[in-house]
Design a protein around this motif. Structure first.
Motif, PDB file in Angstrom:
ATOM      1  N   GLU A   1      -2.127  14.266   1.544  1.00 25.28           N
ATOM      2  CA  GLU A   1      -3.259  13.569   2.165  1.00 25.28           C
ATOM      3  C   GLU A   1      -4.492  13.621   1.257  1.00 25.28           C
ATOM      4  O   GLU A   1      -5.170  12.610   1.050  1.00 25.28           O
TER       5      GLU A   1
ATOM      6  N   ALA B   1      -4.033   0.509  -6.854  1.00 25.42           N
ATOM      7  CA  ALA B   1      -4.847   0.464  -5.628  1.00 25.42           C
ATOM      8  C   ALA B   1      -6.134  -0.309  -5.873  1.00 25.42           C
ATOM      9  O   ALA B   1      -6.599  -1.062  -4.999  1.00 25.42           O
TER      10      ALA B   1
ATOM     11  N   ARG C   1      -3.575   4.766  -8.859  1.00 27.19           N
ATOM     12  CA  ARG C   1      -5.017   4.533  -8.768  1.00 27.19           C
ATOM     13  C   ARG C   1      -5.356   3.130  -9.287  1.00 27.19           C
ATOM     14  O   ARG C   1      -6.150   2.408  -8.680  1.00 27.19           O
TER      15      ARG C   1
ATOM     16  N   ALA D   1      -9.681   3.525  -0.140  1.00 29.40           N
ATOM     17  CA  ALA D   1      -9.287   2.314   0.597  1.00 29.40           C
ATOM     18  C   ALA D   1      -7.826   2.396   1.033  1.00 29.40           C
ATOM     19  O   ALA D   1      -7.473   2.047   2.159  1.00 29.40           O
ATOM     20  N   LEU D   2      -7.001   2.908   0.127  1.00 27.55           N
ATOM     21  CA  LEU D   2      -5.580   3.085   0.429  1.00 27.55           C
ATOM     22  C   LEU D   2      -5.411   4.107   1.556  1.00 27.55           C
ATOM     23  O   LEU D   2      -4.618   3.905   2.484  1.00 27.55           O
ATOM     24  N   PHE D   3      -6.165   5.166   1.473  1.00 32.04           N
ATOM     25  CA  PHE D   3      -6.111   6.239   2.468  1.00 32.04           C
ATOM     26  C   PHE D   3      -6.453   5.696   3.857  1.00 32.04           C
ATOM     27  O   PHE D   3      -5.775   5.977   4.837  1.00 32.04           O
TER      28      PHE D   3
ATOM     29  N   SER E   1      -7.193  -3.568  -3.868  1.00 32.30           N
ATOM     30  CA  SER E   1      -8.494  -3.555  -3.193  1.00 32.30           C
ATOM     31  C   SER E   1      -9.334  -4.756  -3.631  1.00 32.30           C
ATOM     32  O   SER E   1      -9.986  -5.408  -2.814  1.00 32.30           O
TER      33      SER E   1
ATOM     34  N   LEU F   1       0.307   9.056 -10.475  1.00 32.25           N
ATOM     35  CA  LEU F   1      -0.952   9.000  -9.717  1.00 32.25           C
ATOM     36  C   LEU F   1      -1.972   8.106 -10.423  1.00 32.25           C
ATOM     37  O   LEU F   1      -2.723   7.369  -9.770  1.00 32.25           O
TER      38      LEU F   1
ATOM     39  N   LEU G   1      -6.448  -4.476   1.073  1.00 29.18           N
ATOM     40  CA  LEU G   1      -6.535  -3.194   1.775  1.00 29.18           C
ATOM     41  C   LEU G   1      -7.587  -3.221   2.873  1.00 29.18           C
ATOM     42  O   LEU G   1      -7.975  -2.179   3.385  1.00 29.18           O
TER      43      LEU G   1
ATOM     44  N   ALA H   1       0.839  -1.208   0.000  1.00 27.15           N
ATOM     45  CA  ALA H   1       0.000   0.000   0.000  1.00 27.15           C
ATOM     46  C   ALA H   1       0.873   1.258   0.000  1.00 27.15           C
ATOM     47  O   ALA H   1       0.602   2.213  -0.737  1.00 27.15           O
TER      48      ALA H   1
ATOM     49  N   VAL I   1      -4.586  14.045  -2.001  1.00 27.84           N
ATOM     50  CA  VAL I   1      -4.380  13.269  -3.232  1.00 27.84           C
ATOM     51  C   VAL I   1      -4.570  11.779  -2.967  1.00 27.84           C
ATOM     52  O   VAL I   1      -5.248  11.085  -3.732  1.00 27.84           O
ATOM     53  N   ILE I   2      -4.000  11.287  -1.852  1.00 31.27           N
ATOM     54  CA  ILE I   2      -4.154   9.854  -1.554  1.00 31.27           C
ATOM     55  C   ILE I   2      -5.625   9.517  -1.343  1.00 31.27           C
ATOM     56  O   ILE I   2      -6.119   8.492  -1.808  1.00 31.27           O
ATOM     57  N   ARG I   3      -6.337  10.419  -0.657  1.00 30.03           N
ATOM     58  CA  ARG I   3      -7.769  10.167  -0.418  1.00 30.03           C
ATOM     59  C   ARG I   3      -8.535  10.123  -1.735  1.00 30.03           C
ATOM     60  O   ARG I   3      -9.437   9.327  -1.929  1.00 30.03           O
ATOM     61  N   LYS I   4      -8.145  11.007  -2.657  1.00 25.41           N
ATOM     62  CA  LYS I   4      -8.832  11.072  -3.945  1.00 25.41           C
ATOM     63  C   LYS I   4      -8.467   9.876  -4.827  1.00 25.41           C
ATOM     64  O   LYS I   4      -9.323   9.295  -5.490  1.00 25.41           O
ATOM     65  N   VAL I   5      -7.166   9.516  -4.814  1.00 20.81           N
ATOM     66  CA  VAL I   5      -6.703   8.417  -5.669  1.00 20.81           C
ATOM     67  C   VAL I   5      -7.346   7.100  -5.237  1.00 20.81           C
ATOM     68  O   VAL I   5      -7.822   6.322  -6.049  1.00 20.81           O
ATOM     69  N   SER I   6      -7.366   6.842  -3.937  1.00 22.53           N
ATOM     70  CA  SER I   6      -7.962   5.598  -3.459  1.00 22.53           C
ATOM     71  C   SER I   6      -8.371   5.727  -1.992  1.00 22.53           C
ATOM     72  O   SER I   6      -7.516   5.708  -1.104  1.00 22.53           O
TER      73      SER I   6
ATOM     74  N   PHE J   1      -1.726  18.492   0.745  1.00 20.11           N
ATOM     75  CA  PHE J   1      -1.888  18.073  -0.650  1.00 20.11           C
ATOM     76  C   PHE J   1      -1.721  16.554  -0.752  1.00 20.11           C
ATOM     77  O   PHE J   1      -2.517  15.869  -1.391  1.00 20.11           O
TER      78      PHE J   1
END
Lengths: 153, 193
Positions: free
Chosen positions: B89, A129, A126, B98-100, A133, A122, A138, A81, B91-96, B87
């Motif tokens: 935090e 991820a 995505r 579940a990952l966040f 998932s 990025l 995850l 991750a 970006v990670i939330r937006k990208v995934s 930024f």
């Protein structure tokens, strides 16, 4: 399947049918930050950040709001991750920047190339991820109930 | 290309941000109890240091130097670092999401420490161009991650060893860190960067 587990502590904040909503207790970069966040000195921004990280898991231990539980995830999953979240964008960014330098681009073009590399990284992150998932890597699991002691470690 | 390789070796090994410049010691002692969390923390810090250093380079070149605002450098850099962390935090939330969530449970997503500001200030002193700045920041944070991983591996072994009671816990950690610093001193003289 995932070997050893990495554990973290979360608190139950809501119960919804067969699911519980959990809020992770803050992980600090050092013991001082961690104890300050756990032992009642939460700032408004910390509370908001924790609320944004709430997640739902099946309620297998008859948990109620206020209970603290230990949640775990495979060591390799956490590493993957982190690699996906931070490694891929970094790789894209640095690859593009160094390529621009080697090709003799000036600062302006190097900045544009780096931003392009970041965007590409990025997009790759995505997709990776989603793959992780879909394989269930995850999703943390509730391992056991945690004690109520304040962790000053 | 040779310059870039020398810059990487100099920043990561010879002038290691933790063991030669003594920056980022809080997380060095605090998050190195397990190898995997240390590696995760290292990657997060690497990302933040690299992104914020690039932004700091741009601010320095296009704002602070042309308008003679050098006295605002530290304050500005702190603001830029805070923005870079937010930024990251977002970006990670937006990208995934579940990952966040996964990373949010086990790793500090907010990875600011003095090493982030220290590297940005070293960039200014080094007067690098954009790519050199990015490479220097990336290599410095790679050095930070390397030391975190080595130290975490050592601490995992020490946890299984029989340590005399007087040295158990942080004291043996500090002794180990000092020996590691001595080992890294062996790299001095390889490069002057």
């Amino acid at each position: 399947m995932q070997g050893e587990q990495i554990e973290g502590v979360a608190r139950v904040v809501a119960e919804d049918g067969g699911m519980v909503w959990l809020e992770p207790e803050p992980t600090g970069s050092c013991g001082g930050c961690m104890s300050a966040a756990i032992c009642g000195h939460k700032s408004g921004s910390t509370s908001r950040r924790l609320a944004a990280r709430r997640f739902a898991l099946p309620n297998e231990y008859a948990l109620r709001p206020g209970d603290r539980v230990v949640v775990g995830i495979g060591e390799r999953s956490l590493l993957r991750a982190s690699l996906v979240a931070y490694g891929l964008p970094l790789l894209g960014m640095m690859g593009a920047a160094i390529t621009a330098q080697v090709m003799g681009a000036g600062d302006g073009r190097a900045v544009v190339a780096t931003l392009g590399g970041l965007a590409g990284g990025l997009v790759a992150a995505r997709m990776a991820a989603r793959l992780l998932s879909a394989r269930g890597e995850l999703s943390p699991q509730v391992l056991r109930r945690a004690g109520d002691e304040c962790n000053l470690d | 290309m040779k310059d870039i390789v020398l810059l990487i070796v100099g920043a990561a090994l010879v002038n290691n941000v933790v063991l030669a410049r003594f920056l980022g010691l809080c997380s060095f002692m605090g998050v190195t109890t397990k190898l995997d969390t240390a590696l995760g923390m290292g990657m997060a810090t690497t990302f933040v240091i690299t992104v914020s250093s690039m932004a700091d380079w741009a601010i320095e070149k296009f704002l602070l130097v042309p308008y003679d605002l050098g006295y605002l450098r530290t304050v500005t850099f702190i603001l830029v670092i805070a923005a870079a962390v937010q930024f990251t935090e977002m970006v990670i939330r937006k990208v995934s999401p579940a990952l966040f969530q996964t990373l949010g449970i086990y790793l500090p997503l907010i990875t600011t420490n003095c090493a982030v500001l220290g590297v940005a200030l070293l960039l200014v002193a080094g007067q690098y161009n954009f790519v050199e700045s990015a490479v220097f920041a990336f290599a410095s944070s790679l050095g930070y991650s390397l030391v975190m991983a080595i130290f975490a591996g050592l601490r995992e072994r020490i946890a299984l060893a029989e340590v005399p009671m007087l040295f158990a816990g942080p004291p043996i950690g500090f002794v180990t860190a000092s020996l590691l610093a001595l080992a890294f001193m062996g790299f001095s003289g390889m490069s002057t960067n």
